[in-house]
Write an enzyme that holds these catalytic residues in place. Structure first.
Site, short mmCIF file in Angstrom:
data_model
loop_
_atom_site.label_atom_id
_atom_site.label_comp_id
_atom_site.label_asym_id
_atom_site.label_seq_id
_atom_site.Cartn_x
_atom_site.Cartn_y
_atom_site.Cartn_z
N GLU A 82 41.26 55.89 30.76
CA GLU A 82 42.64 55.48 31.00
C GLU A 82 42.86 54.04 30.54
O GLU A 82 42.09 53.15 30.90
CB GLU A 82 42.92 55.62 32.52
CG GLU A 82 44.35 55.33 32.93
CD GLU A 82 44.57 55.53 34.44
OE1 GLU A 82 43.71 56.15 35.11
OE2 GLU A 82 45.60 55.06 34.94
N LYS A 127 37.10 52.30 38.29
CA LYS A 127 37.63 51.20 37.50
C LYS A 127 36.48 50.57 36.72
O LYS A 127 35.37 50.43 37.26
CB LYS A 127 38.26 50.15 38.43
CG LYS A 127 39.47 50.68 39.19
CD LYS A 127 40.65 50.86 38.26
CE LYS A 127 41.92 51.11 39.04
NZ LYS A 127 43.08 51.25 38.14
N SER A 156 40.76 57.03 43.23
CA SER A 156 40.53 55.90 42.35
C SER A 156 39.65 54.92 43.10
O SER A 156 40.04 54.43 44.17
CB SER A 156 41.87 55.27 41.98
OG SER A 156 41.68 54.11 41.20
N LYS A 212 53.80 57.28 36.73
CA LYS A 212 54.01 56.56 37.99
C LYS A 212 55.50 56.34 38.16
O LYS A 212 56.16 55.83 37.24
CB LYS A 212 53.30 55.20 37.97
CG LYS A 212 51.78 55.29 38.02
CD LYS A 212 51.14 53.92 37.99
CE LYS A 212 49.63 54.04 38.05
NZ LYS A 212 48.95 52.75 37.79
N ASP A 214 48.56 54.71 30.77
CA ASP A 214 49.22 54.36 32.04
C ASP A 214 50.21 53.24 31.71
O ASP A 214 51.39 53.48 31.42
CB ASP A 214 48.14 53.95 33.05
CG ASP A 214 48.67 53.36 34.36
OD1 ASP A 214 49.88 53.12 34.47
OD2 ASP A 214 47.87 53.13 35.30
N LYS A 269 37.70 58.82 39.81
CA LYS A 269 38.00 57.82 38.78
C LYS A 269 37.40 56.52 39.24
O LYS A 269 37.53 56.15 40.41
CB LYS A 269 39.53 57.71 38.64
CG LYS A 269 40.08 56.38 38.14
CD LYS A 269 41.57 56.50 37.85
CE LYS A 269 42.32 55.22 38.12
NZ LYS A 269 43.78 55.37 37.91
N GLY A 319 48.67 56.25 41.08
CA GLY A 319 48.93 55.62 42.38
C GLY A 319 49.00 54.12 42.23
O GLY A 319 48.47 53.55 41.27
N ASP A 358 39.06 53.97 34.33
CA ASP A 358 40.34 53.28 34.10
C ASP A 358 40.03 51.81 33.82
O ASP A 358 39.45 51.12 34.67
CB ASP A 358 41.24 53.42 35.34
CG ASP A 358 42.64 52.84 35.12
OD1 ASP A 358 42.91 52.29 34.03
OD2 ASP A 358 43.46 52.93 36.06
O1 OSB Z 1 45.89 51.56 37.12
O2 OSB Z 1 46.06 53.29 38.29
C1 OSB Z 1 46.03 52.06 38.22
C2 OSB Z 1 46.14 50.49 41.71
C3 OSB Z 1 46.93 49.39 41.46
C4 OSB Z 1 47.37 49.15 40.19
C5 OSB Z 1 47.03 50.01 39.15
C6 OSB Z 1 46.27 51.14 39.39
C7 OSB Z 1 45.79 51.36 40.68
C8 OSB Z 1 44.93 52.47 41.05
C9 OSB Z 1 44.93 52.90 42.50
O3 OSB Z 1 44.16 53.01 40.29
C10 OSB Z 1 45.42 54.28 42.69
C11 OSB Z 1 45.69 54.56 44.13
O4 OSB Z 1 46.80 54.26 44.62
O5 OSB Z 1 44.79 55.10 44.78
MG MG Z 2 45.72 53.08 35.65
#
Ligand code: OSB
Ligand code: MG
Length: 368
Positions: A213, A163, A135, A262, A238, A161, A290, A188
């Site tokens: 996402e 953001k 991510s 999660k 999510d 992925k 994550g 995401d």
């Molecule tokens: O939306 O998946 C998410 C990190 C913090 C809060 C929300 C998210 C995330 C990530 C990081 O996408 C995923 C990771 O731990 O590498």
């Molecule tokens: Mg997410």
């Protein structure tokens, strides 16, 4: 088995580089670790509650309070036959899944250690290794984004992925698709859009993303169902999925075609497994999300990802992507093929480094 003592610790761990999402930037992580003394066996858990109530309403402070004042008194000294009972015992507390997960997963670790089996096996996992993705946070420049993707691909990760947020969505996706036409790519949004943005989100259909996402409201399954009807790209939920009934509602209404599980958001291994099983029965693939976890939470994510329907690469990456030094031994490593081997040692299969955890601890409370 009986819970004899519960140690809550808040450790501070600085990310190697700040992680930006549509709801904010994370740099210094405050992480709540739970050490459960179950008849002399130490079970470890981690709450994925954040520093702020921006991903979900829980924070380190609320999780600490709920654990100390409600969950500990409910479980203290109680005869428990199996960790699979703990989730239902905590039902009188509504919500606060990240607080519940921290102690529930610690029970699972303790039970696996008592039985001398890997946690993955106790959970019913069948995979010997799991596929991994990364991510990547919002990047200020195109060149920076491309460099991050190149680095992840060179390390072997199987899917990328990124953001997105309004203003930084179609353009970065187009940039990546031009540069990397063949990669498995997804985005995401962390709830940054509204249903009225459907025409904009529809533009993403041109880039054959494997999924988008959580584009809409964190608790709004209905609008996602309306959006999914307008998009070819599968929606993955999510934030919206807090329990098995949300998963059922999302699948039945067509709000998503993929679910991110999660442990913190759903309340631990038992709840995660119920969602996994439901999705499996409905042919909906799942993957492990994550939350920038330390090695303790990461180890639990790896064990959970051994279940059969975790068929898509998760956001479960190597320790070295996040931290200069992790809190477990060995650290989590990812192979050149972009996989993590399920450890064969009992419990979570990685050893918490007590000396390092102590030195990172900013607050501790021992309940007995
Ligand atoms: O939306 O998946 C998410 C990190 C913090 C809060 C929300 C998210 C995330 C990530 C990081 O996408 C995923 C990771 O731990 O590498
Ligand atoms: Mg997410």
């Amino acid at each position: 088995m009986r819970l004899r003592k519960l140690t809550l610790r808040e450790i501070h761990l600085r990310l190697l580089s700040p992680f930006q999402t549509s709801f904010g930037t994370s740099d210094l992580r405050r992480i709540l670790l739970v050490e459960a003394d179950v008849d002399g066996v130490a079970g470890w858990g981690e709450s994925t509650a954040g520093e702020n109530p921006f991903y979900s309403y829980e924070t380190v402070e609320t999780a600490w309070l709920i654990l100390r004042d409600y969950l500990w008194p409910m479980l203290r000294g109680r005869e428990i036959v199996s960790a699979s009972q703990v989730w239902d015992l905590l039902a009188p507390v509504r919500g606060h899944n990240m607080a519940k997960a921290a102690i529930e997963i610690a029970f699972w670790d303790a039970e696996a250690k008592r039985q001398n089996v890997p946690l993955a096996k106790l959970l019913g996992g069948t995979r010997t290794e799991i596929p991994c993705g990364v991510s990547i946070g919002i990047q200020p420049t195109r060149a920076g984004l491309i460099a991050k993707v190149e680095e992840a691909l060179a390390a072997g990760y199987q899917r990328i992925k990124i953001k997105i947020k309004p203003g930084l969505d179609v353009e970065p996706v187009r940039t990546l698709r031009e540069r990397f036409p063949g990669i498995r790519l997804m985005v995401d949004a962390n709830s940054a859009y509204r249903l009225e943005d459907a025409p904009l989100l529809k533009k993403l259909d041109a880039y054959y993303l494997i999924m988008i996402e959580q584009p809409l409201g964190w608790d709004d399954i209905f609008s996602h169902a309306q959006l999914q009807r307008q998009l070819e790209t599968p929606i993955c939920l999510d934030e919206c999925i807090h329990d098995v009934e949300h998963a059922r509602a999302a699948i039945e209404t067509g709000a998503c075609r993929i679910i991110n599980i999660k442990l913190g958001r759903v309340g631990g291994h038992t709840a995660a497994r119920r969602i996994h099983d439901l999705c499996q029965a409905r042919s909906v693939p799942v993957w492990c999300g994550g939350m920038l976890e330390s090695g303790i939470g990461r180890a639990h994510n790896i064990a959970m990802s051994s279940l059969a329907n975790f068929s898509l690469p998760g956001d479960v990456a190597a320790s070295r992507r996040y931290w200069a030094e992790d809190v477990i031994e060995p650290e989590v490593e990812v192979s050149k093929q972009g996989t993590i081997r399920i450890p064969s040692a009992p419990g979570i299969g990685y050893t918490p480094r007590l000396d390092r955890i102590e030195s990172l601890t900013k607050r501790r409370e021992v309940l007995e």
